[in-house]
Design a protein around this motif. Structure first.
Motif, PDB file in Angstrom:
ATOM      1  N   ALA A 197       4.027  35.729 -17.342  1.00 42.87           N
ATOM      2  CA  ALA A 197       3.329  34.564 -17.884  1.00 42.87           C
ATOM      3  C   ALA A 197       2.117  34.199 -17.043  1.00 42.87           C
ATOM      4  N   GLU A 198       2.132  34.625 -15.766  1.00 42.84           N
ATOM      5  CA  GLU A 198       1.093  34.238 -14.800  1.00 42.84           C
ATOM      6  C   GLU A 198       1.062  32.709 -14.728  1.00 42.84           C
ATOM      7  N   ILE A 199      -0.027  32.076 -15.108  1.00 41.71           N
ATOM      8  CA  ILE A 199      -0.029  30.627 -15.302  1.00 41.71           C
ATOM      9  C   ILE A 199      -0.531  30.388 -16.718  1.00 41.71           C
ATOM     10  N   THR A 200       0.392  30.057 -17.606  1.00 36.58           N
ATOM     11  CA  THR A 200       0.068  29.822 -19.010  1.00 36.58           C
ATOM     12  C   THR A 200       0.095  28.327 -19.290  1.00 36.58           C
ATOM     13  N   LEU A 201      -1.043  27.791 -19.673  1.00 35.34           N
ATOM     14  CA  LEU A 201      -1.137  26.355 -19.943  1.00 35.34           C
ATOM     15  C   LEU A 201      -0.485  26.009 -21.275  1.00 35.34           C
ATOM     16  N   VAL A 202       0.028  24.794 -21.356  1.00 32.23           N
ATOM     17  CA  VAL A 202       0.683  24.299 -22.567  1.00 32.23           C
ATOM     18  C   VAL A 202      -0.231  23.262 -23.216  1.00 32.23           C
ATOM     19  N   LYS A 203      -0.425  23.376 -24.531  1.00 28.50           N
ATOM     20  CA  LYS A 203      -1.290  22.424 -25.237  1.00 28.50           C
ATOM     21  C   LYS A 203      -0.508  21.370 -26.006  1.00 28.50           C
ATOM     22  N   SER A 204       0.767  21.654 -26.300  1.00 30.39           N
ATOM     23  CA  SER A 204       1.590  20.642 -26.971  1.00 30.39           C
ATOM     24  C   SER A 204       3.046  20.843 -26.576  1.00 30.39           C
ATOM     25  N   ILE A 205       3.814  19.747 -26.592  1.00 28.42           N
ATOM     26  CA  ILE A 205       5.230  19.801 -26.298  1.00 28.42           C
ATOM     27  C   ILE A 205       5.987  19.122 -27.438  1.00 28.42           C
ATOM     28  N   GLU A 206       6.849  19.882 -28.088  1.00 25.97           N
ATOM     29  CA  GLU A 206       7.596  19.403 -29.256  1.00 25.97           C
ATOM     30  C   GLU A 206       6.676  18.777 -30.300  1.00 25.97           C
ATOM     31  N   GLY A 207       5.526  19.397 -30.514  1.00 28.34           N
ATOM     32  CA  GLY A 207       4.581  18.941 -31.532  1.00 28.34           C
ATOM     33  C   GLY A 207       3.632  17.857 -31.075  1.00 28.34           C
ATOM     34  N   LEU A 208       3.801  17.327 -29.866  1.00 25.60           N
ATOM     35  CA  LEU A 208       2.938  16.268 -29.354  1.00 25.60           C
ATOM     36  C   LEU A 208       1.857  16.868 -28.452  1.00 25.60           C
ATOM     37  N   PRO A 209       0.582  16.628 -28.746  1.00 24.14           N
ATOM     38  CA  PRO A 209      -0.476  17.100 -27.844  1.00 24.14           C
ATOM     39  C   PRO A 209      -0.325  16.451 -26.475  1.00 24.14           C
ATOM     40  N   LEU A 210      -0.687  17.200 -25.433  1.00 19.28           N
ATOM     41  CA  LEU A 210      -0.596  16.641 -24.090  1.00 19.28           C
ATOM     42  C   LEU A 210      -1.660  15.573 -23.850  1.00 19.28           C
ATOM     43  N   ASN A 211      -1.385  14.721 -22.852  1.00 19.90           N
ATOM     44  CA  ASN A 211      -2.304  13.619 -22.550  1.00 19.90           C
ATOM     45  C   ASN A 211      -3.653  14.092 -22.016  1.00 19.90           C
ATOM     46  N   LYS A 212      -3.660  15.239 -21.337  1.00 20.30           N
ATOM     47  CA  LYS A 212      -4.878  15.803 -20.749  1.00 20.30           C
ATOM     48  C   LYS A 212      -5.572  14.822 -19.815  1.00 20.30           C
ATOM     49  N   LYS A 213      -4.789  14.190 -18.958  1.00 17.42           N
ATOM     50  CA  LYS A 213      -5.363  13.236 -18.013  1.00 17.42           C
ATOM     51  C   LYS A 213      -5.840  13.891 -16.726  1.00 17.42           C
ATOM     52  N   SER A 214      -5.576  15.180 -16.560  1.00 14.35           N
ATOM     53  CA  SER A 214      -6.017  15.861 -15.351  1.00 14.35           C
ATOM     54  C   SER A 214      -6.271  17.327 -15.671  1.00 14.35           C
ATOM     55  N   ASP A 215      -6.904  18.025 -14.722  1.00 14.93           N
ATOM     56  CA  ASP A 215      -7.163  19.452 -14.895  1.00 14.93           C
ATOM     57  C   ASP A 215      -6.678  20.243 -13.687  1.00 14.93           C
ATOM     58  N   ILE A 216      -5.645  19.748 -13.016  1.00 11.71           N
ATOM     59  CA  ILE A 216      -5.138  20.393 -11.807  1.00 11.71           C
ATOM     60  C   ILE A 216      -4.642  21.808 -12.108  1.00 11.71           C
TER      61      ILE A 216
END
Length: 306
Positions: free
Chosen positions: A255-274
């Motif tokens: 997987a290396e580092i695979t970012l997630v864009k939604s969890i259980e159909g809910l888009p993430l808050n995207k409050k940071s880019d760490i």
């Protein structure tokens, strides 16, 4: 339909064999009981034309630990282990793609722990040179087994039966991967990788005692984070924390580092880019574009120049 690669060669029985010649007897414990342990290792073409495998000695050590816990004899030295990998990769490497290799100890002789004999098999597959696309993540109804049932600390194929069921479940929900909860209803890991979340500038991941594999890639990410002054904490993660996380990523050799864009159909808050920044740094390091003292690369003798 996914088309599986069939490389020309595999390493089995102490030598290279053609793909179609690599087989296990129907009566052996590797077939009857899924008795094996394995490691997935990833190699990357470097900026200077060399081919580097990430933390190869650590994968060997973890394979030894898994074998010990399942009482599978493994007498190969580290040098013999490397030699088998080098021999196969030397035949299969091409200049335009990276590779993921699987080193597996299959139990070929013995019965219920008596007179056990294992064979080291190595297979390797080409991988595109690209950063993984963000995915949709779900939470599975299937559960990670406990340490006194089928320990996650053992990297064995039988541990991935539940992962297969979770992936099938996730496909019906439009999710590319699923989180497995542990016996206490907390986050263990995803189907084939560990879970990272960010909350208020801190990275969290479940400890191995929560049912997560003792991840080599997680150790790398932790080291990079510390170098950047980012707080990294291993602790229990509740299911609901996934739903309020600022960032989520899956982390593992494949997987290396695979970012997630939604969890259980809910888009993430995207409050940071760490995790976005750490993902970029990770690929810079494993490709030799920058360096980090914690990330050891073993360079494979290759016939094929970049």
């Amino acid at each position: 339909m996914v088309k599986l690669q069939q490389p020309k060669f595999v390493y089995m029985g102490g030598k290279l064999r053609l793909w179609d010649e690599a087989s296990l007897h129907i009566g052996c414990e590797a077939v009857n009981r899924g008795l094996n342990v394995f490691e997935g290792i990833k190699g990357y073409w470097q900026n200077d034309g060399r081919f580097g495998v990430v933390r190869l000695s650590h994968h060997y050590e973890r394979l030894c630990r898994s074998a010990r816990l399942l009482h599978i004899p493994f007498n190969h030295t580290y040098e013999e282990y490397c030699s088998a990998i080098y021999e196969l990769l030397g035949e299969l490497l091409g200049p335009d793609r990276d590779m993921w290799a699987r080193t597996t100890l299959f139990v070929t002789e013995g019965y219920w722990g008596e007179n056990t004999v294992a064979d080291l098999a190595v297979t390797a597959y080409h991988m595109d040179k690209r950063i993984p696309e963000p995915i949709n993540l779900g939470v599975s109804t299937w559960q990670r087994s406990s340490d006194v049932s089928l320990p996650a600390r053992i990297k064995t194929s039988t541990n991935y039966q539940v992962a297969r069921l979770a992936r099938i479940e996730g496909k019906a929900l439009g999710c590319q991967d699923m989180v497995l909860l542990n016996q206490w209803g907390r986050v263990a890991e995803a189907t084939t990788s560990c879970v990272l979340i960010v909350r208020e500038g801190v990275i969290y991941t479940p400890h191995a005692t929560e049912g997560a594999l003792e991840s080599i890639t997680i150790d790398i990410v932790e080291a990079i984070a510390h170098s950047e002054g980012i707080k990294f904490v291993r602790r229990p993660i509740d299911r609901t924390e996934l739903l309020v996380a600022d960032e989520i990523a899956l982390c593992g050799t494949l997987a290396e580092i695979t970012l997630v864009k939604s969890i259980e159909g809910l888009p993430l808050n995207k409050k940071s880019d760490i995790l976005v920044r750490l993902q970029n740094q990770y690929f810079q390091i494993v490709r030799g574009l920058s360096s980090h003292p914690f990330v050891g690369l073993t360079f494979v003798p290759v016939k094929c120049p970049v």
